[in-house]
Design an enzyme around this catalytic site. Structure first.
Site, PDB file in Angstrom:
ATOM      1  N   ARG A  55       0.860  -1.190   0.000  1.00  0.00           N
ATOM      2  CA  ARG A  55       0.000   0.000   0.000  1.00  0.00           C
ATOM      3  C   ARG A  55       0.889   1.231   0.000  1.00  0.00           C
ATOM      4  NH1 ARG A  55       2.390   1.822   4.191  1.00  0.00           N
ATOM      5  NH2 ARG A  55       0.882   3.491   4.296  1.00  0.00           N
ATOM      6  N   GLY A  56       0.259   2.402  -0.162  1.00  0.00           N
ATOM      7  CA  GLY A  56       1.022   3.642  -0.306  1.00  0.00           C
ATOM      8  C   GLY A  56       1.166   3.917  -1.789  1.00  0.00           C
ATOM      9  N   ARG A  96      -7.242  -1.712  -7.736  1.00  0.00           N
ATOM     10  CA  ARG A  96      -7.674  -0.602  -6.850  1.00  0.00           C
ATOM     11  C   ARG A  96      -7.951   0.586  -7.747  1.00  0.00           C
ATOM     12  NH1 ARG A  96      -4.348   0.803  -1.464  1.00  0.00           N
ATOM     13  NH2 ARG A  96      -6.124   2.192  -1.127  1.00  0.00           N
ATOM     14  N   ASP A 243      -1.063  13.816   0.326  1.00  0.00           N
ATOM     15  CA  ASP A 243      -1.752  13.093  -0.743  1.00  0.00           C
ATOM     16  C   ASP A 243      -1.968  13.977  -1.962  1.00  0.00           C
ATOM     17  OD1 ASP A 243      -2.696  11.756   1.953  1.00  0.00           O
ATOM     18  OD2 ASP A 243      -2.811  10.273   0.333  1.00  0.00           O
ATOM     19  N   LYS A 254      -3.598  13.046   5.520  1.00  0.00           N
ATOM     20  CA  LYS A 254      -4.455  12.243   6.393  1.00  0.00           C
ATOM     21  C   LYS A 254      -5.104  13.081   7.484  1.00  0.00           C
ATOM     22  CE  LYS A 254      -5.106   8.894   5.728  1.00  0.00           C
ATOM     23  NZ  LYS A 254      -4.057   7.888   5.751  1.00  0.00           N
TER      24      LYS A 254
END
Lengths: 357, 357
Positions: A55-56, A96, A243, A254
């Site tokens: 992930r990431g 995804r 992000d 976040k």
């Protein structure tokens, strides 16, 4: 640039030649178990991405690049490698659908293959080279940000971070954590405070794990503690990832980051955002333009295996917040540090990075 | 003052005469089950306090007052009621040695009994009267603060609170939640956002439960969300309780409160502290003088029934923080509202409340 810093773990990498495989940390088992898995087929890669074994955003991009290799390397002399690559891209992209780095990486590999003038085996070799170029590029970006950020850290400093913008989110040293790994490798004594980061606890599960694994002094906090810990004089500097950054320097990250920035501003603690230039969205002028995803209520009401709130209670769970540029001391990118970011300075950095505006 | 507001649940109360009992909500079962228990003996009361079946400083004080009744009411004609009361006080005080309200209440009952000139049955009756006076006093204080606070709330407002300073922490309507219950009873439409309040989740488990139970629109947040939710224009006013207020108006409250206050200040949202005058410690001049308790690491690393952080990770867990008076819009006490508190205004309120300085 100095020699690459070796961390005692590697998020993901390609092992061997065209007949090799992807080795990655099975992140779903963290922080209690460190296990490597080997990914040898496209369905296995789709599964690894879908299960969040990897992930990431940057790490997902690198994984998808490798996935393209897994998809084409078995092509026989009569197979159309380009067609196989297009098919593989469709399969990987669906793993995804909201991960833009995934599509960015499969696109990049496919476009590269379309420029290669050669037979199937030359195309396959080019595919591996391009996937490894994505991997190398991600690592170089992390290294560059790490060097710049570490230059701000002096011996003995205490640093605070929120969520996970670390090695486990990239193929390299991470973004927000890259300055910490670099300063540590330079022999500077540092201590890191990590917010647990509700609802999904990436700080407790992942940031605390990777810093501890790398031998860095790390202390866990809950998300409401940063102001108090700063009040006690315990924090010299904040590093967070992002992000999405808008042209005026507003920083989407976040949920909880904004409150850390407010506390840092109150106490005069420098607040640094570490993010590759690709994080800047030149189409958005300010944080007001960023749509904020909401998380499912259950992550808050039953996030840990048992219910901790009354049945039927309403939940509001924005996944991200936007820290206004006015609270940001600097944005550390691979092409340089943007001090006290504003529209002019961010556009300047984009131009230096080769982005046409 | 208008008629008392009836909530659909009662934290604790005395049922019947001298041969009666204490009825209380078994708070350890919240938020998933609402169960009343009956407490009829001193060992049962010690157990209830120790197990946190009843918690919150004012509620513990009321419970301890009733505990004194349970201890002396069985005295025979030859028993020394005063001696029995002293023994009961020692037993109750040991249930939670750090709960100052517990000792304050047992002291108050004992001192009252020492002034009564009468036989054993007169002493027993006086004991019940004094315990009920403590209960009535707590309810009246909550009611007074609720009226004053509700006067600030206009129809349609959205309010935010942190932790639990509610009815379940008192024998009445609570402190921070009293203005909400009162405004709701006055027919004002309000919505409340409640921080979950890590590590112990009093917001999710208790505040959300009691507001929902009373029919008030409540929405749960994690502790990192307040600034974002304010940024979206969703919060008109913050109400929080306090564990200790110093003479200069600094406010010690559950960890995370300070960050809410910083966010409120950034967005110009009024930040109100609701606390009885007994919360003000006239011996402490500023928040710097308040010792801050630390919580056990396990509440953070395994707070939800399973481990969510790596083995051996360090944890720092201050239980409280101190919001400087400069961020406080007002302190709402039972004797009036202290606007923009400072030393002079706080001392003034203490004098009006009959505290000799």
């Amino acid at each position: 640039m100095s020699a690459p810093i070796e961390l005692p773990f590697e998020t993901l990498s390609w092992q061997g030649g065209l007949d090799g495989h992807v080795r990655m940390i099975e992140q779903t088992l963290l922080p209690l178990e460190e296990k490597q898995i080997e990914v040898r087929t496209v369905p296995e890669m789709v599964d690894a991405i879908w299960r969040l074994a990897v992930r990431g955003a940057p790490a997902i991009g690198v994984a998808a690049g490798f996935g393209m290799v897994l998809g084409v390397r078995g092509a026989g002399p009569d197979d159309d490698v380009l067609e196989l690559a297009r098919e593989t891209k469709r399969t990987l992209d669906a793993a995804r659908p909201t991960a833009v780095n995934l599509m960015w990486a499969t696109d990049r590999v496919l476009r590269h293959l379309e420029t290669v003038d050669g037979d199937g085996s030359e195309l396959k070799a080019a595919c591996l080279r391009e996937a490894i170029a994505i991997y190398d590029g991600d690592r170089a970006t992390c290294r560059a940000m790490g060097e710049l950020g570490a230059g701000l850290i002096t011996d003995g400093e205490s640093l605070l971070t929120h969520c996970n913008a670390g090695a486990l989110a990239t193929a390299g040293m991470g973004t927000a954590l890259a300055p910490m790994y670099t300063a540590h490798a330079q022999g500077k004594r540092i201590a890191v405070f990590a917010d647990e980061t509700r609802p999904l606890l990436q700080g407790a599960r992942i940031t605390a794990w990777e810093l501890q694994r790398a031998g860095i002094d790390v202390t866990l906090l809950t998300d409401g503690m940063a102001a108090r810990v700063m009040d006690e004089g315990k924090i010299d500097r904040v590093f967070v990832g992002s992000d999405r950054i808008t042209r005026n320097g507003d920083v989407c990250n976040k949920i909880g980051t904004f409150q850390v920035a407010l506390a840092a501003s109150h106490f005069g603690v420098p607040f640094h955002v570490v993010a590759p230039l690709s994080t800047v969205d030149p189409h958005l002028h300010s944080g007001r333009d960023i749509p904020i995803e909401e998380r499912p209520a259950e992550e808050i009401t039953e996030g840990f295996g048992r219910r901790t709130a009354p049945q039927g209670v309403k939940v509001y769970a924005p996944a991200f917040d936007v820290t206004p540029a006015s609270l940001v001391t600097s944005i550390i990118t691979e092409v340089g540090i943007i001090e006290r970011p504003d529209t002019e300075k961010v556009e300047d950095a984009l131009r230096r990075g080769g982005v046409s505006l």
